[in-house]
Write an enzyme that holds these catalytic residues in place. Structure first.
Site, short mmCIF file in Angstrom:
data_model
loop_
_atom_site.label_atom_id
_atom_site.label_comp_id
_atom_site.label_asym_id
_atom_site.label_seq_id
_atom_site.Cartn_x
_atom_site.Cartn_y
_atom_site.Cartn_z
CG HIS A 156 -5.69 -2.71 0.54
ND1 HIS A 156 -4.99 -2.71 -0.37
CD2 HIS A 156 -5.41 -2.03 1.20
CE1 HIS A 156 -3.86 -1.81 -0.24
NE2 HIS A 156 -3.65 -1.30 1.24
CB SER A 168 -0.78 0.46 1.35
OG SER A 168 -1.48 0.65 1.13
#
Length: 254
Positions: free
Chosen positions: A235, A85
């Protein structure tokens, strides 16, 4: 000069792991320990996170310079870089800025594109906690719960709450700086930047962070990129499917 805090495990070629926004090196301890069977693993806390220094300044260029100073300080010549990320954005920018230091690059669930700011509810939750009134972990959790319903995200944020002194809780991250500089986190990789080394992009099957439309942008910046889907994961793919994540990384690096 301030040097980033890190936990170093194992022996071998250096593998540096960069956590995401609001994260810390501890989030990677389980996988890091596993990677340390083959590599010298550096679990790094980035500025304003974990046990690293706090600063009112926060953007990707600074995070890249922090990493450069860490590598120089530890006399590392060539490293494998893995970022998730926000950490993936740092890893990408580091690789295009200092390609001579990067052997192989692994980017977990983020593309080189611009992302609209989307952490507002998390920032609202974190800023709603008043540590002078909320003096137990249960009280802090009850405040965060008003804004954050996803159990996984809630637990992830609560990992950052610690006892600063007797009876006094605090966050490990620098909430004020992260709130003020929130718009920086979505910034795109600068145009016309390239990394020619081998690159692996891992995307979560249930995540929307990397889409089919991003493939041409990825290959424009990273001509030797391979994109692999981690099954049954969103994610937080390294936490949701650690087995496949580990296997993909090790086979790519070997």
């Amino acid at each position: 000069m301030k040097i980033l805090h890190a936990t170093v495990l194992g022996k071998g070629e250096p593998l540096l792991i960069l956590h995401g926004y609001f994260g810390m090196s501890d989030n990677w301890k389980t996988l890091g320990t596993k990677f340390s069977n083959n590599f010298e693993v550096h679990l790094i806390d980035q500025r304003n996170h974990g046990r690293s220094f706090h600063s009112s300044d926060f953007d990707y260029e600074l995070l890249v310079e922090d990493l450069y100073h860490y590598i120089a300080y530890n006399k590392l010549e060539k490293v494998h870089l893995l970022g998730h990320s926000m950490g993936g954005k740092v890893a990408m920018l580091f690789a295009v800025t200092y390609p001579e230091y990067v052997h192989k690059l692994i980017v977990a669930d983020i593309a080189p594109k611009y992302y609209e700011p989307h952490h507002q509810h998390i920032l609202a939750a974190l800023n709603a906690v008043n540590f002078s009134i909320h003096t137990s972990r249960k009280q802090v959790e009850d405040v965060l719960k008003i804004y954050v319903q996803e159990q996984g995200v809630l637990q992830f944020l609560l990992k950052n709450v610690y006892w600063k002194s007797k009876g006094q809780l605090a966050y490990r991250f620098n909430l004020q700086s992260l709130t003020e500089n929130n718009s920086e986190v979505g910034e795109a990789l600068p145009s016309f930047t390239h990394f020619e080394g081998k690159t692996l992009f891992l995307k979560g099957e249930n995540s929307k962070y990397i889409t089919k439309n991003d493939i041409s942008l990825i290959t424009a910046h990273f001509e030797n990129a391979k994109i692999v889907t981690v099954k049954k994961a969103g994610h937080w793919l390294h936490a949701e499917n650690p087995t496949q994540f580990y296997n993909e990384v090790v086979s790519f690096l070997s």
